[in-house]
Design an enzyme around this catalytic site. Structure first.
Site, PDB file in Angstrom:
ATOM      1  N   CYS A 133      -2.722  -2.054  -6.486  1.00 17.85           N
ATOM      2  CA  CYS A 133      -2.338  -0.926  -5.625  1.00 17.85           C
ATOM      3  C   CYS A 133      -1.788  -1.455  -4.298  1.00 17.85           C
ATOM      4  O   CYS A 133      -0.726  -1.028  -3.836  1.00 17.85           O
ATOM      5  CB  CYS A 133      -3.558  -0.019  -5.408  1.00 17.85           C
ATOM      6  SG  CYS A 133      -3.185   1.510  -4.525  1.00 17.85           S
ATOM      7  N   CYS A 134      -2.486  -2.424  -3.679  1.00 14.93           N
ATOM      8  CA  CYS A 134      -1.997  -2.998  -2.411  1.00 14.93           C
ATOM      9  C   CYS A 134      -0.669  -3.727  -2.622  1.00 14.93           C
ATOM     10  O   CYS A 134       0.222  -3.670  -1.771  1.00 14.93           O
ATOM     11  CB  CYS A 134      -3.019  -3.975  -1.835  1.00 14.93           C
ATOM     12  SG  CYS A 134      -4.317  -3.214  -0.850  1.00 14.93           S
ATOM     13  N   CYS A 216      -6.056   2.375   4.491  1.00 10.49           N
ATOM     14  CA  CYS A 216      -5.894   3.616   3.737  1.00 10.49           C
ATOM     15  C   CYS A 216      -7.236   4.347   3.632  1.00 10.49           C
ATOM     16  O   CYS A 216      -8.292   3.716   3.504  1.00 10.49           O
ATOM     17  CB  CYS A 216      -5.388   3.309   2.339  1.00 10.49           C
ATOM     18  SG  CYS A 216      -3.760   2.568   2.294  1.00 10.49           S
ATOM     19  N   CYS A 219      -9.946   3.559   0.948  1.00 13.13           N
ATOM     20  CA  CYS A 219     -10.487   2.196   0.972  1.00 13.13           C
ATOM     21  C   CYS A 219     -11.084   1.822   2.326  1.00 13.13           C
ATOM     22  O   CYS A 219     -11.290   0.645   2.613  1.00 13.13           O
ATOM     23  CB  CYS A 219      -9.392   1.192   0.611  1.00 13.13           C
ATOM     24  SG  CYS A 219      -8.676   1.495  -1.008  1.00 13.13           S
ATOM     25  N   CYS A 242      -5.642  -7.091   2.221  1.00 11.62           N
ATOM     26  CA  CYS A 242      -4.680  -6.357   1.405  1.00 11.62           C
ATOM     27  C   CYS A 242      -3.598  -7.283   0.850  1.00 11.62           C
ATOM     28  O   CYS A 242      -2.831  -6.882  -0.009  1.00 11.62           O
ATOM     29  CB  CYS A 242      -4.051  -5.223   2.215  1.00 11.62           C
ATOM     30  SG  CYS A 242      -3.392  -5.750   3.784  1.00 11.62           S
TER      31      CYS A 242
HETATM   32 FE1  SF4 Z   1      -4.101   1.195  -2.390  1.00 16.66          FE
HETATM   33 FE2  SF4 Z   1      -6.419   1.018  -1.033  1.00 16.66          FE
HETATM   34 FE3  SF4 Z   1      -4.568  -0.952  -0.885  1.00 16.66          FE
HETATM   35 FE4  SF4 Z   1      -4.137   1.434   0.270  1.00 16.66          FE
HETATM   36  S1  SF4 Z   1      -5.737  -0.088   0.821  1.00 16.66           S
HETATM   37  S2  SF4 Z   1      -2.689   0.273  -0.907  1.00 16.66           S
HETATM   38  S3  SF4 Z   1      -5.087   2.830  -1.235  1.00 16.66           S
HETATM   39  S4  SF4 Z   1      -5.773  -0.320  -2.679  1.00 16.66           S
END
Ligand code: SF4
Length: 246
Positions: A133-134, A216, A219, A242
């Site tokens: 996701c990151c 985010c 998280c 991240c």
């Molecule tokens: Fe995705 Fe969490 Fe990374 Fe944001 S901090 S990009 S929601 S995994």
């Protein structure tokens, strides 16, 4: 807020920029016994780079770094990674920074919206694979945006995490292929807040509510007083970064 159209000169080669980063680090070391101050680091950048060649990365936890950089590079681009998962307070702070500082906010967005990502990978990818996701919502978009510039400023501080303890003031960012400058590397969290207070720069209201480190919303959790400031990021998971500052 600056609204001027940016005209960027041709980008210097990676070898030229790498050599410049090495020279900058050496020059700042040789000027005085103590480590150069954040303002001195930014002033060195302003002597060697035009404003159109530099960008400031900002998570909108606070605007101390954009304010500091704008003193020597007014109108500088401030990159905001608009992941689609931010707290309302963070987007509010972004808007406040755009209004109050002499900078140009650049919203950096992922290739997919959250809805498109959900359709391809399933909802809440951050729960199952936060690394992926990151990578998709932060690392790739930032890498793409940095291709426009010769240098980026970050607000990384050495005390934030063991992985950040050796952060230099100026270095070469091999992965992204540009100069990376960390003017506030030596600052404590209190130094940061003192600067923001002294210069009345916008600060994310979440900081006063137990969020010393803000990412985010899914998280990021608040932390108790005295706890590791970054322990609220990806709480309960082995992940601590991240991937922007590897
Ligand atoms: Fe995705 Fe969490 Fe990374 Fe944001 S901090 S990009 S929601 S995994």
């Amino acid at each position: 807020m600056s609204t001027a159209v940016t005209i960027r000169p041709a980008r210097r080669s990676a070898d030229e920029l790498r050599a410049l980063a090495e020279r900058g680090a050496a020059e700042l070391r040789s000027r005085q016994a103590d480590e150069a101050s954040p303002a001195e680091v930014v002033a060195w950048v302003a002597e060697n780079f035009g404003v159109a060649q530099a960008a400031v990365a900002c998570s909108m936890a606070d605007a101390a770094l954009p304010h500091l950089v704008a003193q020597s590079l007014p109108g500088v681009d401030v990159l905001f990674l608009d992941t689609g998962y931010h707290f309302l307070e963070t987007t509010f702070t972004r808007d406040e920074v755009a209004r109050e500082l002499d900078v140009r906010i650049v919203d950096v967005t992922p290739a997919q919206t959250v809805r498109e990502q959900d359709a391809e990978f399933g909802a809440n990818l951050f729960e199952r694979d936060p690394g992926l996701c990151c990578a998709r919502r932060k690392v790739e978009p930032l890498q793409r945006a940095l291709g426009e510039y010769e240098l980026w400023f970050t607000g990384v501080r050495r005390e934030e995490a063991p992985t950040r303890a050796e952060t230099p003031l100026i270095g070469w960012d091999e992965r992204n292929g540009l100069v990376k400058v960390n003017p506030v590397a030596a600052w404590s969290f209190d130094d940061l807040i003192d600067y923001a207070t002294a210069h009345a720069v916008p600060v994310n209201p979440l900081i006063a509510n137990g969020y010393p480190s803000i990412g985010c919303a899914p998280c990021t959790q608040p932390v108790a007083a005295g706890e590791d400031p970054r322990s609220g990021r990806w709480a309960g998971l082995a992940k601590t970064e991240c991937g922007l500052h590897l």
